[in-house]
Design an enzyme around this catalytic site. Structure first.
Site, PDB file in Angstrom:
ATOM      1  CG  ASN A  19      -1.886   1.106   1.287  1.00  0.00           C
ATOM      2  OD1 ASN A  19      -1.866   1.997   0.438  1.00  0.00           O
ATOM      3  ND2 ASN A  19      -2.751   1.092   2.286  1.00  0.00           N
ATOM      4  NE  ARG A 104      -6.388   1.275  -0.231  1.00  0.00           N
ATOM      5  CZ  ARG A 104      -6.809   1.758   0.916  1.00  0.00           C
ATOM      6  NH1 ARG A 104      -6.111   1.554   2.012  1.00  0.00           N
ATOM      7  NH2 ARG A 104      -7.934   2.418   0.984  1.00  0.00           N
ATOM      8  CG  HIS A 192     -12.854   3.817   2.209  1.00  0.00           C
ATOM      9  ND1 HIS A 192     -13.527   4.906   2.683  1.00  0.00           N
ATOM     10  CD2 HIS A 192     -11.558   4.016   2.522  1.00  0.00           C
ATOM     11  CE1 HIS A 192     -12.681   5.746   3.253  1.00  0.00           C
ATOM     12  NE2 HIS A 192     -11.467   5.228   3.165  1.00  0.00           N
ATOM     13  NE  ARG A 252      -9.508  12.811   2.933  1.00  0.00           N
ATOM     14  CZ  ARG A 252      -9.464  11.524   2.623  1.00  0.00           C
ATOM     15  NH1 ARG A 252     -10.313  11.025   1.755  1.00  0.00           N
ATOM     16  NH2 ARG A 252      -8.585  10.725   3.193  1.00  0.00           N
ATOM     17  CD  GLU A 390      -8.753  -0.734   3.798  1.00  0.00           C
ATOM     18  OE1 GLU A 390      -8.085  -0.574   4.855  1.00  0.00           O
ATOM     19  OE2 GLU A 390      -9.241   0.214   3.171  1.00  0.00           O
TER      20      GLU A 390
END
Ligand code: ADP
Length: 407
Positions: A19, A104, A192, A252, A390
């Site tokens: 990742n 990823r 996601h 965010r 993940e």
């Protein structure tokens, strides 16, 4: 990169999961199991890429098993770092074969609805998607290129954060823009996806009665989004064209009236870079609280603005749950996951209160204990806490792509 001839995984083989971010690269090593599953054996990261790189690795008991800091002047570009990483991993495999690396990759565009074996042609397609995810995609691709340079013989597989959402109904993927713009790729992609796919796979193992259910999954980390999953498939999600849409996050905004952006451009002379900083780095929990982007800090703070930031976050999670339930024509269960979702009982409790109208009742004792099922026995909707993984999802995909390619 040459066309590769991947090897089908046998039990005990190793898979590398990567990742890659702007200045750090997280990695995990998995071993394949006879039952088709994978087991993590090593986790680690290289941080400080581009400045002062440091490598560290831990086993599954979190015991450090490797460390290195690069001296100034020592060759430490991405290729050198990945070459070191592969050598180090191969020295820690106890004779197992490293079969492939799974990455990823944030954006698979409209085209990639499944993980894919990376070839030169695939890499070109992924490169063309950089403008859609300029903050993440270039770093994902840089790691793939560097690894290909260091180990051209190692098959690499791209696993996308967008892929799980590609089966959504068109309405969920479409902005009300002129058709030509939609066709050019300005549409809702959702992110996601690897986390949601893992939850969709895990939920029926934990709660078989929910295999065909309509589930709202709340992935609440420093990046946060929610997904409507019906019978294991994504139906709608809160993130859209970019990962700034939907819920407010650590820094965010989440969704915002686009008229605000036009106003800021006209009245404050803000350009694209200034707006990007505002939307991605200065807003969310940090912007509202003025205290921190970290939910733990906010929950412990006595500052009323910190409390407001938490309340706004919970309000928006509950509101989106209602919207996603509508996209599925109803709701049968709620799942919380990721940093805040897995560990913040106060946030789950507050969201639960706001969803009482749907028949949600959270059991305070189970919630405080971070139990797997936190709803009260008489709750109309079951509420689950499921840790996401993940990396495991990427390792499983990598194994599956190898099996297909080698078949
Ligand atoms: P990401 O992977 O998106 O960086 P994580 O899933 O690790 O993020 O989640 C990070 C968030 O989880 C942070 O806001 C952090 O404060 C929050 N978090 C972690 N542990 C707890 C806790 N015990 N209570 C409340 N929030 C927590």
């Amino acid at each position: 990169m040459d066309m590769l001839s991947p090897t089908r995984a046998a039990s005990g083989d190793a898979l590398l999961v990567i990742n890659a971010g702007s200045s750090s690269l997280k990695f995990s090593v998995f071993r394949t199991r006879d039952d088709g599953g994978v087991t993590a054996v090593i986790n680690g990261q290289i941080s400080g890429i581009g400045t002062e790189p440091k490598f560290e690795a831990k086993d599954t008991h979190k015991t450090p098993i490797g460390a290195k800091a690069w001296e100034p002047g020592e060759k430490a570009d991405r290729t050198a770092l990945l070459s070191f990483l592969l050598d180090w991993i191969e020295g820690h495999l106890d004779g197992a074969r490293l079969l492939a690396a799974g990455h990823r990759v944030v954006h698979g565009g409209a085209g990639f609805s499944h993980p894919v074996l990376i070839t030169d042609a695939v890499l070109d397609e992924l490169e063309a998607l950089v403008p859609l995810a300029p903050l993440h995609q270039p770093h994902n691709l840089a790691a793939i290129r560097a690894l290909a340079e260091a180990h051209p013989e190692l098959p690499q597989i791209a696993c996308f954060d967008t892929a799980f959402h590609r089966g959504q109904p068109w309405q969920a993927q479409t902005f009300a823009l002129p058709r030509e713009m939609t066709e050019s790729g300005i549409r809702r992609y959702g992110f996601h996806g690897l986390s949601y796919e893992y939850i969709a796979r895990r939920l029926p193992q934990i709660a078989p009665d929910l295999a065909d259910a309509r589930v709202v999954v709340c992935h609440l980390g420093s990046g946060a989004s929610m997904c409507a999953i019906h019978a294991g498939k994504s139906v709608d999600s809160t993130m859209g064209f970019t990962a700034v849409d939907g819920l407010p996050m650590g820094t965010r905004t989440g969704c915002i009236d686009p008229g605000v952006l036009i106003y800021l451009m006209r009245s404050r002379g803000m350009d694209a870079d200034a707006l990007e900083k505002l939307l991605y780095n200065k807003s969310g929990l940090l912007g509202v609280s003025g205290v921190s982007n970290d939910m733990r800090v906010l929950l412990e703070s006595a500052d009323p603005h910190a409390a407001e930031a938490v309340e706004l976050f919970c309000f928006r999670v509950a509101k989106e749950a209602g919207a996603l339930a509508s996209s599925m024509g109803g709701i049968d269960a709620i799942v919380f996951t990721a940093g805040i979702g897995e560990r913040s009982a106060p946030v789950r409790a507050r969201v639960g209160e706001k969803l009482a109208w749907l028949g949600v009742s959270i059991d305070a004792g189970r919630n405080d204990a971070n139990d797997a099922r936190i709803s009260a026995d008489d709750s109309r909707l079951p509420v689950w806490v499921i840790p996401t993984d993940e990396e495991q999802m990427i390792a499983l995909h990598t194994r599956a792509v190898l099996a297909l390619a080698g078949a």
